[in-house]
Design a protein around this motif. Structure first.
Motif, short mmCIF file in Angstrom:
data_model
loop_
_atom_site.label_atom_id
_atom_site.label_comp_id
_atom_site.label_asym_id
_atom_site.label_seq_id
_atom_site.Cartn_x
_atom_site.Cartn_y
_atom_site.Cartn_z
N GLY A 1 39.67 41.76 64.48
CA GLY A 1 38.40 41.08 64.50
C GLY A 1 38.25 40.19 63.28
O GLY A 1 38.95 40.38 62.28
N VAL A 2 37.37 39.22 63.37
CA VAL A 2 37.06 38.34 62.23
C VAL A 2 35.63 38.64 61.80
O VAL A 2 34.69 38.44 62.57
N ALA A 3 35.48 39.15 60.59
CA ALA A 3 34.17 39.49 60.06
C ALA A 3 33.77 38.46 59.01
O ALA A 3 34.56 38.13 58.11
N VAL A 4 32.55 37.94 59.11
CA VAL A 4 32.07 36.95 58.16
C VAL A 4 30.57 37.16 57.97
O VAL A 4 29.86 37.54 58.90
N ARG A 5 30.11 36.94 56.76
CA ARG A 5 28.67 37.03 56.48
C ARG A 5 28.00 35.71 56.84
O ARG A 5 28.49 34.63 56.47
N ASP A 6 26.87 35.80 57.54
CA ASP A 6 26.17 34.58 57.89
C ASP A 6 25.26 34.16 56.74
O ASP A 6 25.24 34.77 55.67
N GLY A 7 24.49 33.09 56.97
CA GLY A 7 23.65 32.55 55.91
C GLY A 7 22.51 33.45 55.49
O GLY A 7 21.84 33.19 54.48
N HIS A 8 22.28 34.54 56.21
CA HIS A 8 21.22 35.50 55.88
C HIS A 8 21.78 36.79 55.29
O HIS A 8 21.04 37.75 55.09
#
Length: 290
Positions: free
Chosen positions: A204-211
């Motif tokens: 999976g690709v985990a990334v933090r969004d702008g919030h």
């Protein structure tokens, strides 16, 4: 601004396939249609530090122009892709005001044809994969080598993409998932999370969004929201044969799905999990604009 200078995340559909009905339930929040075309859910991540990053690429422009030659006639006959050039990642990047060269990195959940079609449209980009996925297509002695090459289409690798195995020296855990690593050379908060079962190095690709909320693109670890969101999990009969036909490890796939169910249940306030092909999840994601 979030770590690594992340600016914005776009949820893209980079390929529509034959329609499937919603199964005897209320539509997920943000969705109203009871039948939708299966999607290729990709992410376009804008950063100040790393340029544009694509998570998966869906179908590329050559696939849409010459589908039988690029994707395989049998696969095309089964999947029934819409072949809409406006759905290619390349066209969508340009519509957002960027040049193709602005896509500096591509992070892939795995190397199956409906995830790699856009690679030739961004030949300059560094392409990050799990080390086991890399080995499966580069080392003839690796387990699942022939299986992996059969699904990593020649048309998608003829340009010799800049495949880069993620470094495993600094592996860590992410919400209890082991073996997590950051793709080489990326400063933004993006991780490859092993989700075994679908392919040799499916991740999976985990990334933090702008919030500050985590998004987990779970690739093909599951294909229908009923597998995660219902007390008694159920898959979609139109999608289950696809899962069964391509998986490398049934037990690992089932264990991965169960771990994702627990992740969604226990960390719903911190993480949004979605798969590559569920069209109702895509509708929910585009409605919320992460």
């Amino acid at each position: 601004m979030p770590p690594g200078g992340l600016v914005r995340i776009h949820h893209l559909n980079c390929g529509s396939f034959r329609g499937i009905p919603l199964l005897g339930e209320e539509p997920p929040a943000g969705a109203v249609n009871r039948e939708r075309a299966v999607a290729c859910h990709c992410l376009l991540i804008e950063t100040d530090s790393d340029g544009l990053i694509l998570a998966d690429t869906g179908l590329g422009t050559a696939d849409l122009q010459h589908p039988d030659r690029s994707l395989g006639a049998d696969w095309v006959a089964y999947a029934q892709p819409a072949l809409n050039p406006e759905e290619s990642a390349l066209r969508q990047v340009v519509r957002l005001g960027y040049a193709p060269q602005d896509v500096r990195h591509i992070v892939l959940t795995h190397l199956h044809r409906d995830h790699t079609g856009g690679l030739p449209d961004f030949p300059h980009a560094q392409v990050h994969v799990h080390p086991d996925e890399y080995r499966a297509v580069t080392d003839p002695t690796a387990a699942h080598h022939r299986h992996s090459l059969d699904r990593f289409m020649p048309a998608h690798r003829a340009h010799n993409p800049l495949l880069t195995p993620a470094p495993m020296a600094d592996r860590t855990k992410w919400f209890g998932f082991p073996g997590v690593t950051r793709p080489q050379g990326l400063a933004c908060e993006l991780l490859l999370v092993p989700l075994p079962g679908r392919s040799a190095g499916h991740s999976g690709v985990a990334v933090r969004d702008g919030h500050g909320r985590w998004l987990l693109h779970a690739g093909d670890a599951y294909m229908y929201h009923g597998e995660l969101e219902h007390t008694l999990p159920f898959s979609h009969p139109a999608l289950e044969p696809v899962q069964q036909g391509a998986q490398t490890d049934v037990a690992a796939r089932d264990a991965t799905r169960d771990r994702l169910r627990s992740l969604r249940r226990d960390h719903a306030d911190e993480i949004t999990v979605f798969s590559a092909h569920d069209p109702w999840e895509l509708a929910r994601s585009t409605a919320s604009k992460g």
